[in-house]
Design an enzyme around this catalytic site. Structure first.
Site, PDB file in Angstrom:
ATOM      1  N   VAL B  35       0.864  -1.183   0.000  1.00 25.42           N
ATOM      2  CA  VAL B  35       0.000   0.000   0.000  1.00 25.42           C
ATOM      3  C   VAL B  35       0.898   1.229   0.000  1.00 25.42           C
ATOM      4  O   VAL B  35       1.780   1.360   0.852  1.00 25.42           O
ATOM      5  CB  VAL B  35      -0.941   0.003   1.220  1.00 25.42           C
ATOM      6  CG1 VAL B  35      -1.841   1.236   1.196  1.00 25.42           C
ATOM      7  CG2 VAL B  35      -1.778  -1.271   1.262  1.00 25.42           C
ATOM      8  N   TYR B  36       0.702   2.083  -0.990  1.00 26.73           N
ATOM      9  CA  TYR B  36       1.507   3.304  -1.109  1.00 26.73           C
ATOM     10  C   TYR B  36       0.689   4.512  -0.682  1.00 26.73           C
ATOM     11  O   TYR B  36      -0.507   4.598  -0.963  1.00 26.73           O
ATOM     12  CB  TYR B  36       1.973   3.490  -2.560  1.00 26.73           C
ATOM     13  CG  TYR B  36       3.024   2.494  -2.975  1.00 26.73           C
ATOM     14  CD1 TYR B  36       4.376   2.776  -2.817  1.00 26.73           C
ATOM     15  CD2 TYR B  36       2.664   1.256  -3.507  1.00 26.73           C
ATOM     16  CE1 TYR B  36       5.346   1.853  -3.181  1.00 26.73           C
ATOM     17  CE2 TYR B  36       3.629   0.326  -3.881  1.00 26.73           C
ATOM     18  CZ  TYR B  36       4.966   0.633  -3.714  1.00 26.73           C
ATOM     19  OH  TYR B  36       5.927  -0.275  -4.070  1.00 26.73           O
ATOM     20  N   TYR B  37       1.378   5.439  -0.030  1.00 20.29           N
ATOM     21  CA  TYR B  37       0.704   6.632   0.482  1.00 20.29           C
ATOM     22  C   TYR B  37       1.295   7.896  -0.124  1.00 20.29           C
ATOM     23  O   TYR B  37       2.490   7.945  -0.420  1.00 20.29           O
ATOM     24  CB  TYR B  37       0.842   6.717   2.005  1.00 20.29           C
ATOM     25  CG  TYR B  37       0.109   5.622   2.734  1.00 20.29           C
ATOM     26  CD1 TYR B  37      -1.186   5.820   3.198  1.00 20.29           C
ATOM     27  CD2 TYR B  37       0.704   4.385   2.934  1.00 20.29           C
ATOM     28  CE1 TYR B  37      -1.860   4.803   3.865  1.00 20.29           C
ATOM     29  CE2 TYR B  37       0.027   3.360   3.594  1.00 20.29           C
ATOM     30  CZ  TYR B  37      -1.250   3.584   4.052  1.00 20.29           C
ATOM     31  OH  TYR B  37      -1.921   2.570   4.698  1.00 20.29           O
ATOM     32  N   VAL B  99      -2.570   5.941  -2.255  1.00 20.76           N
ATOM     33  CA  VAL B  99      -2.637   6.190  -3.696  1.00 20.76           C
ATOM     34  C   VAL B  99      -2.692   4.893  -4.483  1.00 20.76           C
ATOM     35  O   VAL B  99      -3.123   4.874  -5.629  1.00 20.76           O
ATOM     36  CB  VAL B  99      -1.442   7.027  -4.215  1.00 20.76           C
ATOM     37  CG1 VAL B  99      -1.597   8.471  -3.793  1.00 20.76           C
ATOM     38  CG2 VAL B  99      -0.116   6.474  -3.733  1.00 20.76           C
TER      39      VAL B  99
END
Lengths: 173, 173
Positions: B35-37, B99
């Protein structure tokens, strides 16, 4: 679950003696280092939030504290994660800046439904915290009364409303 | 330590067959969810940074990737912490927005000094990554040549320079 608590400036050896005479039991003693961070683009003092990393025996606990949910209540959202690794470096790389590092030695005592903590806080002095858990908002008032009564028996009179972080920042100013 | 790696689009069953014929050994197979932020006040696409939480078997690994240190090199600062608890909620409360969420099943093979990963990436397709570690910058070029040679033997021709995150974001546009 709601936490109800009160904090007092105190002479720890005096309070310790009275606690033991009451039959309170020493649960544990530990050193906690609380590191507080400022957000890279939000003023936590204004938004009433906090980001804290608590170090106890090498383990780190990251806690986010949301704004108080009601003006009078101490209720706030708390989110926590235990972490191991380059926690401080990651936060710093993301733009979070350390605002305070508060080291305290705590002795936790148990007495009836209360937890009493004897805190020696580096640079700030000695404090006693009395804490109890309220199962519902209805009983908060009666628990506050019980805490006041216990404080009286322990000879605690100098109540402190500020958090350790607030005291630290006041002193730093 | 420097990682040297190359990624290719591929037919996994074909590559798997060739790997086993070469004598490669299956190390492990796992499902990773990355999971990318996005940062609350910095454009990571512009600053060439990334914040990723990788979930494998319920465990979370938080990784910050700094900007590439040189234009040509893939070298960058990586900071990691293992975490357990309300990691996503804390990041969200601090203003970090998800994102991308990239799910992939990876089969890791070992062959000589290489690690080869057969990746099935949800929504993006199938890829093979070949990786080796360079003990110093001097040997990067020769390792790159060895990787190219191995790729040739595995029938890998369609090289992909983009990261999975970049591919994900291109597809989302």
């Amino acid at each position: 679950m709601l936490e109800v608590e009160a904090k007092f400036r105190a002479d720890l050896s005096e309070v310790r003696g009275r606690l033991l005479k009451l039959g309170a039991v020493l649960l544990e003693k530990k050193t906690e280092i609380d590191v507080y961070y400022q957000h890279p683009c939000r003023d936590f003092a204004e938004t009433d939030e906090a980001l804290r990393v608590r170090y106890v025996d090498g383990a780190a606990e990251v806690t986010y504290k949301g704004p108080r949910l009601a003006a009078s209540a101490k209720t706030r959202l708390e989110l926590s994660a235990s972490a191991e690794g380059e926690v401080d470096s990651i936060l710093t790389a993301l733009g979070f800046n350390k605002v305070a590092s508060i080291k305290k030695t705590r002795e936790y005592y148990s007495y009836r439904s209360f937890t009493i903590s004897l805190d020696r806080v580096e640079g700030l002095g000695d404090f006693v915290e009395i804490e109890a858990v309220a199962s519902s908002p209805d009983v908060v008032k009666s628990i506050e009364d019980e805490i006041a009564e216990l404080a009286e028996r322990l000879g605690l009179r100098e109540r402190v409303e500020s958090t350790y972080l607030e005291l630290f920042l006041q002193r730093a100013r």
